[in-house]
Write a protein that holds these residues in place. Sequence first.
Motif, PDB file in Angstrom:
ATOM      1  N   CYS A  90       6.009   6.652   3.940  1.00  0.00           N
ATOM      2  CA  CYS A  90       7.160   6.159   4.701  1.00  0.00           C
ATOM      3  C   CYS A  90       7.749   7.295   5.531  1.00  0.00           C
ATOM      4  O   CYS A  90       7.913   8.402   5.021  1.00  0.00           O
ATOM      5  N   GLY A  91       8.100   6.987   6.755  1.00  0.00           N
ATOM      6  CA  GLY A  91       8.788   7.970   7.575  1.00  0.00           C
ATOM      7  C   GLY A  91      10.183   8.231   7.051  1.00  0.00           C
ATOM      8  O   GLY A  91      10.675   9.352   7.079  1.00  0.00           O
ATOM      9  N   GLY A  92      10.817   7.185   6.550  1.00  0.00           N
ATOM     10  CA  GLY A  92      12.160   7.298   5.987  1.00  0.00           C
ATOM     11  C   GLY A  92      12.124   7.075   4.487  1.00  0.00           C
ATOM     12  O   GLY A  92      11.245   7.587   3.802  1.00  0.00           O
ATOM     13  N   PHE A  93      13.071   6.270   4.022  1.00  0.00           N
ATOM     14  CA  PHE A  93      13.180   6.007   2.591  1.00  0.00           C
ATOM     15  C   PHE A  93      13.280   4.503   2.350  1.00  0.00           C
ATOM     16  O   PHE A  93      13.877   3.780   3.148  1.00  0.00           O
ATOM     17  N   THR A  94      12.725   4.049   1.247  1.00  0.00           N
ATOM     18  CA  THR A  94      12.714   2.616   0.942  1.00  0.00           C
ATOM     19  C   THR A  94      13.952   2.158   0.196  1.00  0.00           C
ATOM     20  O   THR A  94      14.148   0.970   0.008  1.00  0.00           O
ATOM     21  N   GLY A  95      14.763   3.080  -0.260  1.00  0.00           N
ATOM     22  CA  GLY A  95      15.944   2.694  -1.016  1.00  0.00           C
ATOM     23  C   GLY A  95      15.596   2.146  -2.395  1.00  0.00           C
ATOM     24  O   GLY A  95      16.318   1.336  -2.961  1.00  0.00           O
ATOM     25  N   GLY A  96      14.452   2.572  -2.914  1.00  0.00           N
ATOM     26  CA  GLY A  96      14.049   2.128  -4.245  1.00  0.00           C
ATOM     27  C   GLY A  96      13.335   0.795  -4.272  1.00  0.00           C
ATOM     28  O   GLY A  96      12.925   0.329  -5.326  1.00  0.00           O
ATOM     29  N   THR A  97      13.203   0.168  -3.110  1.00  0.00           N
ATOM     30  CA  THR A  97      12.523  -1.129  -3.044  1.00  0.00           C
ATOM     31  C   THR A  97      11.445  -1.064  -1.977  1.00  0.00           C
ATOM     32  O   THR A  97      11.752  -1.002  -0.794  1.00  0.00           O
ATOM     33  N   HIS A  98      10.198  -1.074  -2.411  1.00  0.00           N
ATOM     34  CA  HIS A  98       9.069  -1.064  -1.474  1.00  0.00           C
ATOM     35  C   HIS A  98       8.577  -2.501  -1.349  1.00  0.00           C
ATOM     36  O   HIS A  98       7.793  -2.975  -2.178  1.00  0.00           O
ATOM     37  N   LEU A  99       9.067  -3.204  -0.338  1.00  0.00           N
ATOM     38  CA  LEU A  99       8.756  -4.624  -0.199  1.00  0.00           C
ATOM     39  C   LEU A  99       7.271  -4.894   0.003  1.00  0.00           C
ATOM     40  O   LEU A  99       6.759  -5.924  -0.435  1.00  0.00           O
ATOM     41  N   GLY A 100       6.561  -3.983   0.643  1.00  0.00           N
ATOM     42  CA  GLY A 100       5.114  -4.153   0.823  1.00  0.00           C
ATOM     43  C   GLY A 100       4.396  -4.163  -0.511  1.00  0.00           C
ATOM     44  O   GLY A 100       3.583  -5.050  -0.799  1.00  0.00           O
ATOM     45  N   TYR A 101       4.707  -3.193  -1.350  1.00  0.00           N
ATOM     46  CA  TYR A 101       4.104  -3.132  -2.680  1.00  0.00           C
ATOM     47  C   TYR A 101       4.505  -4.338  -3.522  1.00  0.00           C
ATOM     48  O   TYR A 101       3.671  -4.936  -4.205  1.00  0.00           O
ATOM     49  N   GLU A 102       5.772  -4.688  -3.483  1.00  0.00           N
ATOM     50  CA  GLU A 102       6.248  -5.822  -4.285  1.00  0.00           C
ATOM     51  C   GLU A 102       5.548  -7.118  -3.878  1.00  0.00           C
ATOM     52  O   GLU A 102       5.160  -7.916  -4.729  1.00  0.00           O
ATOM     53  N   TYR A 103       5.369  -7.322  -2.593  1.00  0.00           N
ATOM     54  CA  TYR A 103       4.662  -8.513  -2.110  1.00  0.00           C
ATOM     55  C   TYR A 103       3.218  -8.499  -2.606  1.00  0.00           C
ATOM     56  O   TYR A 103       2.724  -9.476  -3.169  1.00  0.00           O
ATOM     57  N   ALA A 104       2.529  -7.372  -2.391  1.00  0.00           N
ATOM     58  CA  ALA A 104       1.121  -7.276  -2.771  1.00  0.00           C
ATOM     59  C   ALA A 104       0.942  -7.442  -4.276  1.00  0.00           C
ATOM     60  O   ALA A 104       0.060  -8.190  -4.723  1.00  0.00           O
ATOM     61  N   SER A 105       1.761  -6.782  -5.084  1.00  0.00           N
ATOM     62  CA  SER A 105       1.588  -6.880  -6.533  1.00  0.00           C
ATOM     63  C   SER A 105       1.910  -8.282  -7.039  1.00  0.00           C
ATOM     64  O   SER A 105       1.243  -8.782  -7.954  1.00  0.00           O
ATOM     65  N   SER A 106       2.879  -8.953  -6.434  1.00  0.00           N
ATOM     66  CA  SER A 106       3.188 -10.341  -6.821  1.00  0.00           C
ATOM     67  C   SER A 106       2.035 -11.274  -6.475  1.00  0.00           C
ATOM     68  O   SER A 106       1.654 -12.135  -7.274  1.00  0.00           O
ATOM     69  N   LEU A 107       1.475 -11.102  -5.294  1.00  0.00           N
ATOM     70  CA  LEU A 107       0.356 -11.947  -4.873  1.00  0.00           C
ATOM     71  C   LEU A 107      -0.872 -11.696  -5.748  1.00  0.00           C
ATOM     72  O   LEU A 107      -1.545 -12.643  -6.176  1.00  0.00           O
ATOM     73  N   LEU A 108      -1.150 -10.440  -6.048  1.00  0.00           N
ATOM     74  CA  LEU A 108      -2.320 -10.138  -6.859  1.00  0.00           C
ATOM     75  C   LEU A 108      -2.189 -10.645  -8.287  1.00  0.00           C
ATOM     76  O   LEU A 108      -3.187 -10.940  -8.937  1.00  0.00           O
ATOM     77  N   LYS A 109      -0.970 -10.784  -8.777  1.00  0.00           N
ATOM     78  CA  LYS A 109      -0.778 -11.417 -10.092  1.00  0.00           C
ATOM     79  C   LYS A 109      -1.256 -12.869 -10.047  1.00  0.00           C
ATOM     80  O   LYS A 109      -1.838 -13.363 -11.014  1.00  0.00           O
ATOM     81  N   ILE A 110      -1.030 -13.536  -8.944  1.00  0.00           N
ATOM     82  CA  ILE A 110      -1.524 -14.909  -8.786  1.00  0.00           C
ATOM     83  C   ILE A 110      -3.049 -14.917  -8.830  1.00  0.00           C
ATOM     84  O   ILE A 110      -3.665 -15.826  -9.378  1.00  0.00           O
ATOM     85  N   TYR A 111      -3.659 -13.887  -8.284  1.00  0.00           N
ATOM     86  CA  TYR A 111      -5.120 -13.765  -8.298  1.00  0.00           C
ATOM     87  C   TYR A 111      -5.660 -13.341  -9.670  1.00  0.00           C
ATOM     88  O   TYR A 111      -6.858 -13.266  -9.856  1.00  0.00           O
ATOM     89  N   GLY A 112      -4.766 -12.998 -10.599  1.00  0.00           N
ATOM     90  CA  GLY A 112      -5.175 -12.619 -11.945  1.00  0.00           C
ATOM     91  C   GLY A 112      -5.153 -11.129 -12.215  1.00  0.00           C
ATOM     92  O   GLY A 112      -5.582 -10.678 -13.270  1.00  0.00           O
ATOM     93  N   ILE A 113      -4.640 -10.334 -11.293  1.00  0.00           N
ATOM     94  CA  ILE A 113      -4.591  -8.878 -11.463  1.00  0.00           C
ATOM     95  C   ILE A 113      -3.164  -8.501 -11.886  1.00  0.00           C
ATOM     96  O   ILE A 113      -2.261  -8.420 -11.057  1.00  0.00           O
TER      97      ILE A 113
END
Length: 184
Positions: free
Chosen positions: A131-154
């Motif tokens: 990140c060029g700046g700071f996420t403020g403790g919430t990385h929405l890209g990671y949160e989206y990807a990890s939530s979706l991959l849980k649906i896929y079984g990961i």
Amino acid sequence: MVLLVDCCVKGENSSTLKFCNAFISKQEYKDDVVRLNLESLSLKPFDSDTLNKRNCLLEKGDFSDIMFDLAKQFISADKIIIAAPFWDLSFPSLLKVYFEHISVTGLTFGYTESGVKGFCKADEMLYFSTCGGFTGGTHLGYEYASSLLKIYGIENSRLYNIEGLDIDPNKREEILNKAIENIR
């Protein structure tokens, strides 16, 4: 096989890709990594024609079309690594288009009487970002990807993230190199 989903559109100049590559180079599975460069695939969002074609094939249970090859590759991976910079509060839109292509009912996931069931064999997803700046403790890209991959079984996922690279351009390389040096 370890699948590296490379969404670093700056190519080899990408800090995210440098960070990710440094991690992979230290792993015992480094020779088993298959790099999928999303930019080189020229993926496009689904339009009505593509969606109609896919829906017709899904109704028949026919996954033989080339449009399902990315999903087949994804479900066969033992580990998923995603390299995507933090852009516009999440990730480059190309990664969303990729997710659209691999989200195939009956292939990457399905529905049961008790809910959604994932069909991927990977045991974890590692998500690399800078990140060029700071996420403020919430990385929405990671949160989206990890939530979706849980649906896929990961179920398992880890975020490797470097922040503040653009705050002081004179310290950019120093911050990146320190993170690379300390990565396990």
